[in-house]
Design a protein around this motif. Structure first.
Motif, PDB file in Angstrom:
ATOM      1  N   VAL A  32       0.847  -1.200   0.000  1.00 12.14           N
ATOM      2  CA  VAL A  32       0.000   0.000   0.000  1.00 12.14           C
ATOM      3  C   VAL A  32       0.880   1.246   0.000  1.00 12.14           C
ATOM      4  CG1 VAL A  32      -2.106   0.969   0.968  1.00 12.14           C
ATOM      5  CG2 VAL A  32      -1.331  -1.277   1.759  1.00 12.14           C
ATOM      6  N   ALA A  33       0.607   2.167  -0.905  1.00 13.32           N
ATOM      7  CA  ALA A  33       1.392   3.402  -1.004  1.00 13.32           C
ATOM      8  C   ALA A  33       0.741   4.503  -0.174  1.00 13.32           C
ATOM      9  CB  ALA A  33       1.475   3.818  -2.470  1.00 13.32           C
ATOM     10  N   PRO A  34       1.527   5.530   0.221  1.00 20.16           N
ATOM     11  CA  PRO A  34       0.967   6.630   1.019  1.00 20.16           C
ATOM     12  C   PRO A  34      -0.194   7.307   0.285  1.00 20.16           C
ATOM     13  CG  PRO A  34       3.308   7.012   0.525  1.00 20.16           C
ATOM     14  CD  PRO A  34       2.945   5.701  -0.062  1.00 20.16           C
ATOM     15  N   GLY A  35      -1.245   7.652   1.016  1.00 17.02           N
ATOM     16  CA  GLY A  35      -2.374   8.362   0.426  1.00 17.02           C
ATOM     17  C   GLY A  35      -3.234   7.514  -0.489  1.00 17.02           C
ATOM     18  N   LYS A  36      -2.967   6.205  -0.522  1.00 19.25           N
ATOM     19  CA  LYS A  36      -3.757   5.319  -1.396  1.00 19.25           C
ATOM     20  C   LYS A  36      -4.563   4.339  -0.556  1.00 19.25           C
ATOM     21  CE  LYS A  36      -2.049   6.717  -5.367  1.00 19.25           C
ATOM     22  NZ  LYS A  36      -2.899   7.501  -6.259  1.00 19.25           N
ATOM     23  N   ALA A  90      -0.006   4.978  17.296  1.00 17.28           N
ATOM     24  CA  ALA A  90       0.776   6.117  16.844  1.00 17.28           C
ATOM     25  C   ALA A  90       0.950   6.100  15.329  1.00 17.28           C
ATOM     26  CB  ALA A  90       2.126   6.117  17.540  1.00 17.28           C
ATOM     27  N   GLU A  91       1.560   5.030  14.823  1.00 15.83           N
ATOM     28  CA  GLU A  91       1.823   4.970  13.379  1.00 15.83           C
ATOM     29  C   GLU A  91       0.877   4.042  12.646  1.00 15.83           C
ATOM     30  OE1 GLU A  91       6.181   4.445  12.764  1.00 15.83           O
ATOM     31  OE2 GLU A  91       6.149   4.670  14.935  1.00 15.83           O
ATOM     32  N   LEU A  92       0.353   3.059  13.406  1.00 15.11           N
ATOM     33  CA  LEU A  92      -0.537   2.045  12.841  1.00 15.11           C
ATOM     34  C   LEU A  92      -1.853   2.123  13.589  1.00 15.11           C
ATOM     35  CD1 LEU A  92       1.627  -1.192  13.148  1.00 15.11           C
ATOM     36  CD2 LEU A  92       0.588  -0.428  11.040  1.00 15.11           C
ATOM     37  N   CYS A 171      -3.488  10.606  16.061  1.00 12.64           N
ATOM     38  CA  CYS A 171      -2.030  10.743  16.020  1.00 12.64           C
ATOM     39  C   CYS A 171      -1.483  10.725  14.599  1.00 12.64           C
ATOM     40  CB  CYS A 171      -1.385   9.634  16.846  1.00 12.64           C
ATOM     41  SG  CYS A 171      -1.895   9.657  18.559  1.00 12.64           S
ATOM     42  N   ARG A 172      -2.344  10.957  13.606  1.00  8.86           N
ATOM     43  CA  ARG A 172      -1.939  10.953  12.204  1.00  8.86           C
ATOM     44  C   ARG A 172      -1.118   9.722  11.852  1.00  8.86           C
ATOM     45  NH1 ARG A 172      -1.483  15.834   9.053  1.00  8.86           N
ATOM     46  NH2 ARG A 172      -3.036  17.263   9.868  1.00  8.86           N
ATOM     47  N   PRO A 173      -1.729   8.544  11.901  1.00 16.41           N
ATOM     48  CA  PRO A 173      -0.972   7.326  11.625  1.00 16.41           C
ATOM     49  C   PRO A 173      -0.530   7.276  10.171  1.00 16.41           C
ATOM     50  CG  PRO A 173      -3.316   6.863  11.649  1.00 16.41           C
ATOM     51  CD  PRO A 173      -3.162   8.293  12.087  1.00 16.41           C
ATOM     52  N   ARG A 174       0.509   6.512   9.905  1.00 14.61           N
ATOM     53  CA  ARG A 174       0.978   6.313   8.526  1.00 14.61           C
ATOM     54  C   ARG A 174       0.055   5.351   7.799  1.00 14.61           C
ATOM     55  NH1 ARG A 174       4.234   8.271   5.478  1.00 14.61           N
ATOM     56  NH2 ARG A 174       5.603   6.492   5.055  1.00 14.61           N
ATOM     57  N   LEU A 175      -0.546   4.420   8.592  1.00 17.86           N
ATOM     58  CA  LEU A 175      -1.413   3.401   7.990  1.00 17.86           C
ATOM     59  C   LEU A 175      -2.678   3.244   8.826  1.00 17.86           C
ATOM     60  CD1 LEU A 175      -1.782   0.946   5.965  1.00 17.86           C
ATOM     61  CD2 LEU A 175      -0.819  -0.463   7.794  1.00 17.86           C
ATOM     62  N   LEU A 176      -3.818   3.265   8.138  1.00 14.44           N
ATOM     63  CA  LEU A 176      -5.093   2.993   8.810  1.00 14.44           C
ATOM     64  C   LEU A 176      -5.653   1.701   8.237  1.00 14.44           C
ATOM     65  CD1 LEU A 176      -7.560   3.897  10.580  1.00 14.44           C
ATOM     66  CD2 LEU A 176      -8.488   4.910   8.494  1.00 14.44           C
ATOM     67  N   ILE A 177      -5.934   0.739   9.125  1.00 13.98           N
ATOM     68  CA  ILE A 177      -6.587  -0.486   8.680  1.00 13.98           C
ATOM     69  C   ILE A 177      -8.052  -0.381   9.083  1.00 13.98           C
ATOM     70  CG2 ILE A 177      -6.681  -2.992   8.869  1.00 13.98           C
ATOM     71  CD1 ILE A 177      -3.734  -3.012   9.517  1.00 13.98           C
ATOM     72  N   ALA A 178      -8.945  -0.456   8.099  1.00 15.38           N
ATOM     73  CA  ALA A 178     -10.376  -0.353   8.387  1.00 15.38           C
ATOM     74  C   ALA A 178     -11.012  -1.700   8.036  1.00 15.38           C
ATOM     75  CB  ALA A 178     -10.999   0.769   7.564  1.00 15.38           C
ATOM     76  N   GLY A 205      -2.428  12.056   4.009  1.00 16.50           N
ATOM     77  CA  GLY A 205      -1.532  11.156   3.302  1.00 16.50           C
ATOM     78  C   GLY A 205      -1.441   9.778   3.933  1.00 16.50           C
ATOM     79  N   THR A 206      -2.348   9.482   4.854  1.00 18.96           N
ATOM     80  CA  THR A 206      -2.397   8.155   5.463  1.00 18.96           C
ATOM     81  C   THR A 206      -2.690   7.110   4.393  1.00 18.96           C
ATOM     82  OG1 THR A 206      -3.152   9.037   7.569  1.00 18.96           O
ATOM     83  CG2 THR A 206      -3.698   6.751   7.129  1.00 18.96           C
ATOM     84  N   ALA A 207      -2.016   5.962   4.477  1.00 16.13           N
ATOM     85  CA  ALA A 207      -2.348   4.841   3.594  1.00 16.13           C
ATOM     86  C   ALA A 207      -3.479   4.071   4.244  1.00 16.13           C
ATOM     87  CB  ALA A 207      -1.129   3.942   3.413  1.00 16.13           C
TER      88      ALA A 207
END
Lengths: 327, 358
Positions: A32-36, A90-92, A171-178, A205-207
């Protein structure tokens, strides 16, 4: 294309059970790329939720993960429990289908969002609460200051899911799993929540890894799709390409099985039979026993083979177009 | 066409109590609903959670008592029947539930579960019971040798087939299905929908489908009634309601279904806010608090269902901007349809399927 935030390479998950080990995820690869948004689609038992729990480090004790899960270049499977705890929240971040079971009934909505901020961003309690109210307003909870002081049972289902999203994104994570984030919600509320996730993704820009069984949701919100069947990826493609030109028979059947709003088809495409028992999976392609195109060769496992333009399909008979010429 | 089932001004409220048991008002779950279902027709009742659709289904079978109104079934007013006559009437009307895991008794084998209504209503002599059960199982696409098994040995789709066989046992004229396929995975859901359609056609069943899934409704219903907060806001032939919805709520509901237009297409603005509390519904039109077209009159008077065979309960229905036609989306085109034909052709009618496995 920018470097992926998350990359899975040949991931397997083995769970201990009373009747011996079970492998619900068996050789899964995607990125998964950022923002996608990458959508993972499939029916119950296909391994999509277990894959998500493996990424989050939330598998039950005694589970074994094989292969590689790289997050921002770091190997997650090599981290110890404490390091993973630091990453989660935090990030995930992850949101689940039923917000009521993931929210703590004894704390107000505001306190729960503020807790994430205090833990991971070292904010004072007062500052964290201010940010929490701000976040609740951002996910469009009307009258956020008052709602922040309410408990989960005082909120509607849609409102609770918004609180979950506020917590996950605080916390503006890098990756969100929904994981099926709107399955428990009514269709008009579902539309609001999915639009909100898209908006926040574009902003931060969260993935997003979107796990769903709903192909309509995939069509509207995914950039890329991985179709899973019985623990494996059957097909992977950019979303528009998957719908225009599906190359795995399971995807073809699935697209025809969902009744559409335009009506049309007299009968729905029916995938005969049921998903295989993972304790005793068929040899080779796991879809073969239900596949109208199966041939002798399907007793061997087909590799995920390139079909052009980022499109992969695990089927000996793909591209399927030759079947139509013969017909 | 004669009406098999006719509901007139049905109403039912449930009291709401606080933690100390004091009455705090009432939820008017169904509030003045009239509907008529013709013999052999498939009518769908659609709406979101809490709109009263499940309560309406149970009222129609008199499984719960209405506060007011009339239920005419096969020409009789069900509300005037005594318990013994009502029990006899019940063989002509059956209910299928959403959750096949909860609706079958775990201590009854399939044979007992499907055979129970036969005995209860004296449908066949005791000696023929086993044959009739085998016939019913074959009809829903299950091998008769499964009759001795227990519910937990079956998957969700198979359990729903068993529940359907049980509902068919008393040879009913009317079946009410309350979200009968909502708990099933897409591929299994398609199998059960195809089965239901075959049975409806072959047995000339009258079917009331209660559902929140507009795709399923579009696929199998002849006519649709849309509910919002206890009232019907629109009713008409399925094709007409989906092509040219007349009520703003129906329009919003249809627009909210994902997968129409793709991610970059012009998407309808999602409806804002939540459904208001049914304990204290808005004055006048109940949808007005979320309606983008609402005017002063909408708060003053409750709109009535008007417009003949395709009717809507909206003061503004003749002045609304034309509904956006549903977006044509045919991403897979002819190629996908031809590939899918390989899947469709294999599903044969449940009768022939039963015959080959017996």
């Amino acid at each position: 294309m920018s470097a992926p935030v998350l990359e899975l390479r040949d991931v397997t998950v083995t769970l201990p059970t009373d009747r011996g080990p079970l492998r619900p995820v068996d050789g899964v690869s995607f990125a998964v790329a950022p923002g996608k948004t990458l959508a993972v689609v499939g029916e119950s038992g296909c391994g999509k939720s277990v894959t998500a729990l493996a990424i989050m480090g939330l598998l039950p004790q005694g589970s074994r993960i094989g292969g590689a899960i790289r997050f921002d270049g770091q190997e997650l499977t090599a981290l110890d429990a404490e390091a993973m705890r630091g990453k989660r929240g935090a990030e995930l971040a992850m949101i689940f289908q039923e917000p009521m079971t993931s929210l703590n009934p004894a704390f107000t909505a505001g306190e729960q969002v503020a807790e994430a901020l205090r833990l991971h961003q070292n904010l004072s309690p007062a500052a964290a609460m201010d940010r929490a109210v701000e976040m609740l307003a951002r996910v469009r909870i009307p009258d956020a200051g008052r709602r922040a002081r309410q408990y989960p049972h005082q909120l509607s289902g849609g409102m609770r899911q918004r609180v979950m999203i506020a917590m996950a994104l605080a916390c503006r994570p890098r990756l969100l799993i929904a994981d099926e984030p709107t399955t428990a919600l009514d269709v008009t509320v579902q539309a609001q929540i999915l639009a909100l996730i898209d908006e926040l993704k574009a902003e931060t820009g969260t993935a997003v890894l979107l796990i769903t069984h709903d192909l309509g949701v995939v069509a509207d919100h995914a950039d890329e799709v991985a179709v899973m069947y019985a623990g494996r990826v059957a097909e992977r493609a950019p979303a528009a390409r998957l719908f225009a030109n599906p190359q795995h028979p399971y995807t073809v059947g699935l697209l025809g099985a969902a009744p559409s709003l335009e009506g049309g088809a007299e009968r729905l495409a029916s995938i005969e039979g049921t998903v295989p028992d993972l304790r005793n999976p068929p040899p080779g392609c796991r879809f073969a026993p239900r596949c109208p195109f199966a041939v002798a060769r399907c007793a061997e496992q087909p590799p995920l083979a390139p079909m052009g333009e980022g499109h992969l399909a695990a089927c000996w008979r793909a591209p399927l177009d030759s079947l139509l010429v013969a017909a | 066409m004669t009406a098999l089932l006719e509901l007139r001004d049905l109403a039912r409220a449930f009291p709401v109590r606080d933690a100390l048991g004091r009455a705090r008002g009432a939820v008017r779950a169904v509030d003045g609903v009239s509907l008529s279902v013709a013999e052999g027709e498939v009518l769908a009742i659609v709406g979101e959670s809490g709109c009263g659709k499940s309560t309406l289904g149970r009222l129609a079978l008199r499984l719960i008592e209405p506060d007011a109104g009339e239920i005419r079934f096969m020409g009789e007013d069900l509300r005037t029947l005594n318990p013994a006559d009502l029990r006899r009437r019940r063989r002509d009307m059956q209910l299928i539930f959403q959750d096949p895991f909860a609706s079958l008794d775990p201590r009854m084998t399939v044979e007992e579960a499907v055979g129970e209504p036969l005995r209860l209503h004296g449908i066949v002599p005791r000696a023929q019971e086993r044959d009739r059960v085998a016939e019913l199982l074959a009809r829903v696409g299950l091998r008769p040798e499964l009759a001795r098994r227990w519910p937990h040995e079956f998957s969700g789709g198979q359990r729903q087939r068993i529940a359907i066989a049980r509902a068919l046992a008393s040879r009913p004229r009317l079946i009410v299905g309350d979200e009968p396929v909502s708990a099933l995975d897409v591929s299994v859901q398609a199998q059960v929908i195809n089965l239901l359609q075959d049975l409806i056609a072959e047995l000339r069943l009258t079917f009331v489908l209660i559902s929140h899934d507009l795709g399923v409704v579009r696929h199998i219903a002849d006519r649709v009634a849309v509910m919002y907060l206890g009232r019907i806001v629109e009713e008409g032939p399925t094709e007409a309601v989906f092509r040219a919805p007349r009520h703003p709520y129906t329009r919003a509901l249809l627009a909210a279904v994902p997968g129409q237009g793709g991610r970059d297409g012009a998407k309808a603005v999602p409806l804002e806010g939540d459904v208001p509390s049914p304990i204290d519904p808005p004055s006048g039109c109940r949808f007005r608090t979320r309606c983008p077209f609402a005017e002063a009159v909408c708060a003053e008077r409750m709109p009535l269902l008007e417009g003949g065979s395709h009717a809507a309960a909206c003061h503004l229905q003749d002045r609304l901007p034309p509904a956006r036609p549903p977006a044509e989306h045919d991403a897979g085109g002819e190629r996908l349809r031809r590939l899918q034909a390989f899947f469709t052709d294999r599903s044969t009618s449940p009768i022939t399927k039963g015959a080959t496995t017996t």
